[in-house]
Structure formats: C-alpha cells, structure tokens
Design a protein around this motif. Sequence first.
Motif, short mmCIF file in Angstrom:
data_model
loop_
_atom_site.label_atom_id
_atom_site.label_comp_id
_atom_site.label_asym_id
_atom_site.label_seq_id
_atom_site.Cartn_x
_atom_site.Cartn_y
_atom_site.Cartn_z
N LEU A 79 -3.75 2.98 -4.62
CA LEU A 79 -3.68 2.47 -3.24
C LEU A 79 -4.48 1.18 -3.11
CD1 LEU A 79 -4.12 5.83 -1.32
CD2 LEU A 79 -2.01 4.49 -1.53
N VAL A 111 0.83 -1.20 0.00
CA VAL A 111 0.00 0.00 0.00
C VAL A 111 0.87 1.26 0.00
CG1 VAL A 111 -1.69 1.33 1.34
CG2 VAL A 111 -2.01 -1.12 1.02
N ARG A 146 -3.29 -2.84 -2.43
CA ARG A 146 -3.86 -3.63 -1.35
C ARG A 146 -4.54 -4.89 -1.87
NH1 ARG A 146 -9.23 -2.47 2.10
NH2 ARG A 146 -10.03 -3.19 0.10
#
Length: 168
Positions: free
Chosen positions: A40, A15, A44
Amino acid sequence: MTAAQADLLIDRPAVTDGAALWRIAKDSETLDLNSSYSYLLWCRDFAATSAVARDTDGTPVGFLTGYIRPEQPHTLLVWQVAVDAAHRGRGIAAALLDGLTARLGAERGITRVETTITPGNTASERLFTSYADRHGATLSREVLFGTELFPDGPHEPEVLYRIGPLAF
C-alpha cells in the motif's frame, strides 16, 4: 508490443492496487513477500517509479516496483517484478520494464537500471539479460549481499545486475 500484450494497459499503480500487488507477489512463490502494508505504501509513495499491467477490466495482472537511487539520480533500482500465474509467458514483465524505463528516461533522465537476483531465478535472469540486449546496454553482475548478511535464516546471495548506459 505483441498481440498478447495489446489488451493490456501499463499504468502507474494506485493505492487501491496495493492488495492485488501483494497477492501477485505472494502467489509468485519466488519473491520475498513484504507486508501488505508495504505494498500500500509503495503504491502511494513510489507510484511514479513503478508500473502495473492491467487487463481489459482494469484488474492488475502484473507489476514492477522501483525507485530512483538517492545517490545516483539517473539509476532506477527495480525492487520487484511479478506477473499473475494466469498471464505469464505473454511478455508482460518485459513490457512493464520497457514501459517504465522509457517513461523514466523521458521524465527523469535515467540512464541505468539495477536490480538484484538470487542465483537460479532463471525468469529474472532472462528478463534483465534480454532487456540489456534489446537496449544495446552493458550488463555487469556482482554479489551485492552475501548469504552471511541475512539475519533471518538461510537466504541465497543477492546478485546485483547493473545495466547501462541506456539511451531513450
């Protein structure tokens, strides 16, 4: 691996890499830039099917984002590939693609790679054509999304490249 690639680590993105991936994509001036938030989330939720190239300091200098197609669990769809301008011409994109597909071949049994490329994106055309050649795989092309399908102004068609079967 070339001597120029020897100082790189091909890794899964975290991340904390999202901002760097967004910057590399933005600076590429060829990719469709997604929101910083999406990078982001990608780092993840799709880290297992993506890769990042890090320099000796651990700084991301290139990335490849991808996912396994839900209806075709042996197919990796490559979403974006980008390399920081200062590091281009060193084979980093090819190292990312080779490294990720070898890992996913072993972990998930992928046997095919797909991506879309707009006409005239010579760097991507060369990357995926040479990948197919290196792996002795068939490469086919067809328009996946025509210009008329894009609602946000003029957009070149997206040509689907299908590569496979692959053996790892």
